[in-house]
Design a protein around this motif. Sequence first.
Motif, PDB file in Angstrom:
ATOM      1  N   ARG A   1       0.838  -1.208   0.000  1.00 12.53           N
ATOM      2  CA  ARG A   1       0.000   0.000   0.000  1.00 12.53           C
ATOM      3  C   ARG A   1       0.873   1.258   0.000  1.00 12.53           C
ATOM      4  N   GLU A   2       1.905   1.236   0.865  1.00 15.82           N
ATOM      5  CA  GLU A   2       2.784   2.415   0.950  1.00 15.82           C
ATOM      6  C   GLU A   2       4.165   1.989   1.441  1.00 15.82           C
ATOM      7  N   LYS A   3       5.091   2.935   1.373  1.00 20.89           N
ATOM      8  CA  LYS A   3       6.506   2.644   1.650  1.00 20.89           C
ATOM      9  C   LYS A   3       6.731   1.973   3.009  1.00 20.89           C
TER      10      LYS A   3
ATOM     11  N   THR B   1       4.078   0.568  -5.091  1.00 25.17           N
ATOM     12  CA  THR B   1       3.180   0.925  -3.976  1.00 25.17           C
ATOM     13  C   THR B   1       1.961   1.633  -4.566  1.00 25.17           C
ATOM     14  N   ASP B   2       0.855   1.522  -3.831  1.00 26.55           N
ATOM     15  CA  ASP B   2      -0.386   2.135  -4.316  1.00 26.55           C
ATOM     16  C   ASP B   2      -0.233   3.653  -4.430  1.00 26.55           C
ATOM     17  N   ASP B   3       0.527   4.242  -3.479  1.00 24.21           N
ATOM     18  CA  ASP B   3       0.630   5.710  -3.468  1.00 24.21           C
ATOM     19  C   ASP B   3       1.935   6.218  -4.078  1.00 24.21           C
ATOM     20  N   GLY B   4       2.728   5.320  -4.604  1.00 23.06           N
ATOM     21  CA  GLY B   4       3.962   5.737  -5.261  1.00 23.06           C
ATOM     22  C   GLY B   4       5.076   6.138  -4.299  1.00 23.06           C
ATOM     23  N   SER B   5       4.887   5.898  -2.988  1.00 23.68           N
ATOM     24  CA  SER B   5       5.915   6.313  -2.027  1.00 23.68           C
ATOM     25  C   SER B   5       7.164   5.441  -2.097  1.00 23.68           C
ATOM     26  N   CYS B   6       7.091   4.353  -2.788  1.00 26.80           N
ATOM     27  CA  CYS B   6       8.271   3.512  -3.022  1.00 26.80           C
ATOM     28  C   CYS B   6       8.073   2.790  -4.348  1.00 26.80           C
TER      29      CYS B   6
ATOM     30  N   ARG C   1       4.280   3.538  -8.981  1.00 23.35           N
ATOM     31  CA  ARG C   1       2.993   3.869  -8.380  1.00 23.35           C
ATOM     32  C   ARG C   1       1.889   3.147  -9.156  1.00 23.35           C
ATOM     33  N   GLY C   2       1.223   2.226  -8.479  1.00 27.22           N
ATOM     34  CA  GLY C   2       0.136   1.483  -9.123  1.00 27.22           C
ATOM     35  C   GLY C   2       0.254   0.004  -8.835  1.00 27.22           C
TER      36      GLY C   2
END
Lengths: 264, 309
Positions: free
Chosen positions: A143-145, A165-170, A173-174
Amino acid sequence: MPVLIKAPVLLNEQVGPGIFLMKVHAPAVTAECKPGQFVHVRTTSERDPLLRRPFSIYRKEKDAGNLQLLYEIRGKGTSLMAGIRAGENLDLMGPLGRGWNLDRKPGTVIVIGGGMGTASLLALVEEFCSRKGFKIRAFLGFREKKLVIGAEIFARAGAEVTIATDDGSCGYRGPITDLLPRSVRGTGPFYIYACGPQAMLRRVAEFCELEGIVGEVSLDHRMACGTGACLGCSCRVKKKDSWTYSRTCVEGPVFTTSEVLWDG
Amino acid sequence: MANCSRLGVMLAGIKLKNPVIAASGTYGFGEEYAPFLDLKCLGAITLKGVTLAPRKGNKPPRIVETPAGLLNSIGLENPGVEEVTRAILPRAAKLNVPLIVNIAGETVEEYAEVAARLEGKFGVAALEVNISCPNVEKGCLSFGSDPKAASEVILAVKENTSFPVITKLSPNAGNIVSVAMSVAEAGTDAISLINTVKGMSINVRKRCPELGNITGGLSGPAIKPIAVCMTWEVAREVKNVPLIGMGGIMCAEDALEFILAGASAVEVGTGNFVNPRVTLEIIEGLENYCMEQGVKNITELVGAAWKEG
């Protein structure tokens, strides 16, 4: 043969937000278990929560007879489990279920993990890394980093790791499935193994169908007995021209992408 | 292991080495639990409910945990009586433990036919007639909630079998005592009670029922007081037919409650999921209790709570 044991807990520590790694001494399980199998854990000796909880075998240290479980606090059972201290015992049954197909000729192994689904894939990666002639790529989505767990362990084991990651934090993104290699036909033997949320597994199955290969997915369904007796964890699988219910705990948790029916 | 003379019981003409029986629907066809305990130590095993034709069962999700309980809606998934007699019974018979075959149907004729197909099969000790499953649309509970319909099923089964017949009753019947009296009159050799209590659970995040079938049957410790009460009530009224008590039994003390309420034996169901060796622990606990209390045979305790009251 699965066993029912009280395994001494060697370590139970937080490794991420709400995510824990437990190590238990269970030589009777490690002697038998295969990647993709699970153990069924009683998280309390009280009557609530009542049922055992199934956990993928994250890692086995065969020589030491130790078993590692990676789990996330989701409710009462896992919350109690997180409170178990080193020196106490873990009541567990296992190994249970059908694990990943390991009978493969040298080629490329692609593992796709979503969130805690990665817990089912590390032992598989370590198995293929110990053999000659396998190239291993791990596609891991979170989901996130801060929820990215185990990426460096997969890399250390010998896999080429790609993160999304869903939010592109690592990483990307996608959905991690966006990154699966295009057109693998003609590139030699090619094996797909996936564990994670149903939507991700479904996309993996579609990918396999497009590529004309049969992949494997590990499913996660509510379970009561864990031994095939209660028929509580049944899911729909294709059978000839029709379908049948299959027990996630015995015929699974690993199924082929060509047999699972995704419409529930 | 358990001393046979202390725990040995005769139930509906069947000799059991102890009064602890694995409950139908929770024990598959027996062999599923073979890795975890010596099945020969059990009093008996009641097999998964069998119907005339194979049944696929209900739509998942089929189970959800509730406080100290389990809601299930399996829907009598089974391979049908033909497959059971051909492939499964011969295997189960090798377990060397008395087998009770649980049978179900949508019509009186179906119950009769299933009983007839099982007649004389090796390894079978008794039939348990399921007129109490809350998870199938037709038959079953509709018989179990009506004393007259219940008695018709039992009469039809009795005509088609020489095995002892146990009738499994539902807590969802309007009046379980009148159903019990009715099947007793129809000639049932024993009564087992209770099947699961109808219930449901709703997922507040998804705003939908947790079970694919919407409703299910509740089992586990949550229902034990209901089950003990019903065992007590039926035992007080139906004195000529032995009872098998069940509902949330997790330990020897739980089993003793049922026995003291009037059950001659007990079935253990959901407890097996929690602890696959729970039946053995119960047997050992009963043995210890009898020794401590100077009880020569456990039969002395049957209904002792009301006999002395």
